[in-house]
Design a protein around this motif. Structure first.
Motif, PDB file in Angstrom:
ATOM      1  N   ARG A  94       4.564  15.812   8.184  1.00 41.18           N
ATOM      2  CA  ARG A  94       3.236  16.206   8.674  1.00 41.18           C
ATOM      3  C   ARG A  94       3.258  16.688  10.125  1.00 41.18           C
ATOM      4  N   PRO A  95       3.966  16.003  11.039  1.00 37.39           N
ATOM      5  CA  PRO A  95       3.998  16.547  12.421  1.00 37.39           C
ATOM      6  C   PRO A  95       4.600  17.938  12.499  1.00 37.39           C
ATOM      7  N   LEU A  96       5.663  18.163  11.695  1.00 39.64           N
ATOM      8  CA  LEU A  96       6.269  19.505  11.707  1.00 39.64           C
ATOM      9  C   LEU A  96       5.298  20.552  11.161  1.00 39.64           C
ATOM     10  N   GLU A  97       4.558  20.177  10.110  1.00 42.21           N
ATOM     11  CA  GLU A  97       3.583  21.111   9.557  1.00 42.21           C
ATOM     12  C   GLU A  97       2.505  21.456  10.591  1.00 42.21           C
ATOM     13  N   ARG A  98       2.072  20.428  11.331  1.00 35.92           N
ATOM     14  CA  ARG A  98       1.067  20.698  12.363  1.00 35.92           C
ATOM     15  C   ARG A  98       1.636  21.611  13.448  1.00 35.92           C
ATOM     16  N   LEU A  99       2.913  21.329  13.834  1.00 36.00           N
ATOM     17  CA  LEU A  99       3.531  22.160  14.862  1.00 36.00           C
ATOM     18  C   LEU A  99       3.643  23.603  14.396  1.00 36.00           C
ATOM     19  N   VAL A 122       0.470 -14.234  -4.427  1.00 37.64           N
ATOM     20  CA  VAL A 122       0.755 -13.338  -5.544  1.00 37.64           C
ATOM     21  C   VAL A 122       1.052 -11.970  -4.935  1.00 37.64           C
ATOM     22  N   PHE A 123       2.305 -11.569  -5.000  1.00 38.61           N
ATOM     23  CA  PHE A 123       2.733 -10.328  -4.345  1.00 38.61           C
ATOM     24  C   PHE A 123       2.881  -9.224  -5.381  1.00 38.61           C
ATOM     25  N   ILE A 124       2.182  -8.126  -5.163  1.00 36.16           N
ATOM     26  CA  ILE A 124       2.236  -6.963  -6.053  1.00 36.16           C
ATOM     27  C   ILE A 124       2.928  -5.833  -5.289  1.00 36.16           C
ATOM     28  N   ALA A 125       4.135  -5.500  -5.727  1.00 35.85           N
ATOM     29  CA  ALA A 125       4.937  -4.506  -5.013  1.00 35.85           C
ATOM     30  C   ALA A 125       4.403  -3.094  -5.248  1.00 35.85           C
ATOM     31  N   GLU A 126       4.747  -2.222  -4.323  1.00 31.98           N
ATOM     32  CA  GLU A 126       4.310  -0.830  -4.402  1.00 31.98           C
ATOM     33  C   GLU A 126       5.206  -0.017  -5.324  1.00 31.98           C
ATOM     34  N   ASP A 127       4.703   1.121  -5.759  1.00 37.79           N
ATOM     35  CA  ASP A 127       5.501   2.066  -6.543  1.00 37.79           C
ATOM     36  C   ASP A 127       6.491   2.753  -5.595  1.00 37.79           C
ATOM     37  N   PRO A 128       7.801   2.644  -5.845  1.00 34.71           N
ATOM     38  CA  PRO A 128       8.770   3.213  -4.894  1.00 34.71           C
ATOM     39  C   PRO A 128       8.661   4.726  -4.755  1.00 34.71           C
ATOM     40  N   LEU A 129       8.285   5.424  -5.817  1.00 38.88           N
ATOM     41  CA  LEU A 129       8.150   6.888  -5.718  1.00 38.88           C
ATOM     42  C   LEU A 129       6.982   7.253  -4.807  1.00 38.88           C
ATOM     43  N   LEU A 130       5.875   6.534  -4.946  1.00 35.25           N
ATOM     44  CA  LEU A 130       4.742   6.806  -4.061  1.00 35.25           C
ATOM     45  C   LEU A 130       5.075   6.421  -2.625  1.00 35.25           C
ATOM     46  N   ARG A 131       5.870   5.379  -2.457  1.00 35.38           N
ATOM     47  CA  ARG A 131       6.322   4.996  -1.130  1.00 35.38           C
ATOM     48  C   ARG A 131       7.170   6.105  -0.514  1.00 35.38           C
ATOM     49  N   LEU A 132       8.091   6.641  -1.325  1.00 37.72           N
ATOM     50  CA  LEU A 132       8.924   7.753  -0.845  1.00 37.72           C
ATOM     51  C   LEU A 132       8.072   8.958  -0.489  1.00 37.72           C
ATOM     52  N   ASP A 133       7.089   9.244  -1.324  1.00 35.22           N
ATOM     53  CA  ASP A 133       6.208  10.383  -1.059  1.00 35.22           C
ATOM     54  C   ASP A 133       5.467  10.210   0.260  1.00 35.22           C
ATOM     55  N   SER A 134       4.991   8.995   0.519  1.00 35.57           N
ATOM     56  CA  SER A 134       4.248   8.761   1.759  1.00 35.57           C
ATOM     57  C   SER A 134       5.162   8.842   2.971  1.00 35.57           C
ATOM     58  N   VAL A 135       6.418   8.362   2.831  1.00 30.84           N
ATOM     59  CA  VAL A 135       7.363   8.444   3.942  1.00 30.84           C
ATOM     60  C   VAL A 135       7.681   9.903   4.260  1.00 30.84           C
ATOM     61  N   VAL A 136       7.964  10.685   3.202  1.00 29.74           N
ATOM     62  CA  VAL A 136       8.250  12.108   3.416  1.00 29.74           C
ATOM     63  C   VAL A 136       7.046  12.797   4.042  1.00 29.74           C
ATOM     64  N   SER A 137       5.862  12.441   3.572  1.00 31.16           N
ATOM     65  CA  SER A 137       4.641  13.051   4.119  1.00 31.16           C
ATOM     66  C   SER A 137       4.481  12.721   5.603  1.00 31.16           C
ATOM     67  N   LYS A 138       4.774  11.464   5.971  1.00 30.66           N
ATOM     68  CA  LYS A 138       4.651  11.079   7.382  1.00 30.66           C
ATOM     69  C   LYS A 138       5.664  11.823   8.251  1.00 30.66           C
ATOM     70  N   LEU A 139       6.859  12.060   7.684  1.00 30.04           N
ATOM     71  CA  LEU A 139       7.890  12.746   8.458  1.00 30.04           C
ATOM     72  C   LEU A 139       7.599  14.238   8.597  1.00 30.04           C
ATOM     73  N   GLY A 167       0.779  -1.231   0.000  1.00 27.50           N
ATOM     74  CA  GLY A 167       0.000   0.000   0.000  1.00 27.50           C
ATOM     75  C   GLY A 167       0.803   1.269   0.000  1.00 27.50           C
ATOM     76  N   ALA A 168       2.080   1.206  -0.369  1.00 27.44           N
ATOM     77  CA  ALA A 168       2.926   2.411  -0.441  1.00 27.44           C
ATOM     78  C   ALA A 168       2.934   3.164   0.877  1.00 27.44           C
ATOM     79  N   GLY A 169       3.075   2.411   1.981  1.00 30.72           N
ATOM     80  CA  GLY A 169       3.151   3.042   3.286  1.00 30.72           C
ATOM     81  C   GLY A 169       1.829   3.193   3.994  1.00 30.72           C
ATOM     82  N   PHE A 170       0.736   2.836   3.350  1.00 29.62           N
ATOM     83  CA  PHE A 170      -0.582   2.992   3.966  1.00 29.62           C
ATOM     84  C   PHE A 170      -1.212   1.642   4.304  1.00 29.62           C
ATOM     85  N   GLY A 171      -0.394   0.620   4.451  1.00 26.82           N
ATOM     86  CA  GLY A 171      -0.903  -0.699   4.822  1.00 26.82           C
ATOM     87  C   GLY A 171      -1.094  -1.606   3.617  1.00 26.82           C
TER      88      GLY A 171
END
Length: 330
Positions: free
Chosen positions: A305-310, A286-303, A209-213
């Motif tokens: 987002r707390p700073l943006e809220r702060l 049957v394993f379907i891998a995630e798109d690495p760019l979308l995975r990177l985007d979700s990781v950056v977003s998770k990192l 799920g590209a970082g979303f499960g």
């Protein structure tokens, strides 16, 4: 790499390569146009069996009960009132042989005792009648027909005849086991056994799920599914999926014979190639891998987002203080 006595294409504990080479085209792995027949189906919970008993005859001596059906034939009966038919025992335990012969009470008797009682009854009217009596229908014999669920304990329930353990058996072995169980109370029982619902054999489709499960879908297997069928079962590749797909084929614990079969999705979908459109077997992942760019985007977003809220709370607080100061100055 393949271990001794094993047909795995990649070591089970090694990382999945980014672009693994498919197995040779002449390898024994079944594909879309080179499918293999699965081994005899082994019954497991929660399969549903279709069981029909075509011969349900109680063992002798059978004690006649109300609503039993007796096949009675009498030689030398009156020409206009022959006795050669099935007669049912009424609720009072009697059978009616006809207006000239009257009724005979047979409930509680064995078949031989009922034959003697009928012969005595007919002896009042006929000279030395010859009588034969057999059981046509037993009201007390439970009929076995319809669907039977294999329970978590691996057994099917046959009602008054008990239960039978059938897990791990083929259809022929289950038929023999059920007939052996019924033979305790029935004379030479015969049943027809088939699989009504194949519930125990499945394959799994795992979509990252590209970082979303991850998403996992289990699909019953019928024997001719391929990778293309698996992707169609989930409605195609999702927006977060890449085109990196492989099949993880398990082996018995400790065998170290797990297989990793890489799939070339472009060849299957665009080129109609069958080289990696493998036939799926029970237990396959049957394993379907995630798109690495979308995975990177979700990781950056998770990192971030707390700073943006702060920063958002800080800006909101500063703006509120500014408004209070201005209001106070007014």
């Amino acid at each position: 790499m393949a271990s001794s006595g094993c047909t795995a294409f990649y070591a089970p504990r090694s990382p999945i390569p980014a672009a693994p080479a498919p197995p040779p085209a002449d390898s024994p792995v079944p594909r879309e146009l080179e499918m293999m027949s699965l081994p005899p189906y082994r019954i497991e919970p929660p399969d549903i069996l279709l069981i029909n008993a075509i011969k349900v005859v109680p063992k002798p001596p059978h004690i006649i009960e109300p609503f039993d059906g007796l096949l009675i034939r009498a030689a030398g009966a009156l020409p206009d009132q022959p006795i050669a038919d099935a007669f049912f025992v009424d609720p009072e335990g009697m059978i009616d042989l006809g207006p000239s012969y009257g009724k005979v009470k047979v409930v509680g008797l064995t078949i031989d005792e009922a034959k003697d009682a009928i012969r005595r009854q007919l002896g009042d009217l006929l000279a030395e009648p010859e009588v034969s009596v057999s059981l046509a229908v037993s009201s007390g014999a439970q009929q076995i027909v319809g669907e039977h669920l294999v329970g978590p304990d691996g057994r099917v329930n046959l009602g008054t005849y008990g239960s039978v353990y059938v897990t791990g058996m083929t259809i022929a072995e289950a038929k023999a086991a059920i007939e052996e169980q019924l033979s305790d109370t029935l004379e030479d029982p015969e049943v027809i056994v088939d699989i009504f619902s194949y519930n125990s054999k499945r394959y799994y489709i795992i979509t990252q799920g590209a970082g979303f499960g991850d998403n996992v879908v289990q699909v019953p297997i019928t024997g001719n599914e391929t990778v293309l069928d698996a992707v169609a079962a989930i409605g195609g590749l999702s927006q977060v999926s890449s085109r990196r797909i492989w099949i993880a084929r398990p082996a018995r614990n400790g065998d170290h014979c797990e297989q990793i079969l890489p799939v070339d999705w472009d060849d299957i979908s665009r080129g109609a190639s069958t080289a990696t459109n493998y036939q799926l077997l029970p237990g396959d992942r049957v394993f379907i891998a995630e798109d690495p760019l979308l995975r990177l985007d979700s990781v950056v977003s998770k990192l971030t987002r707390p700073l943006e809220r702060l920063f958002g709370f800080t800006s909101l607080g500063a703006g509120t203080l500014n408004r209070i100061e201005r209001f106070g100055q007014l």
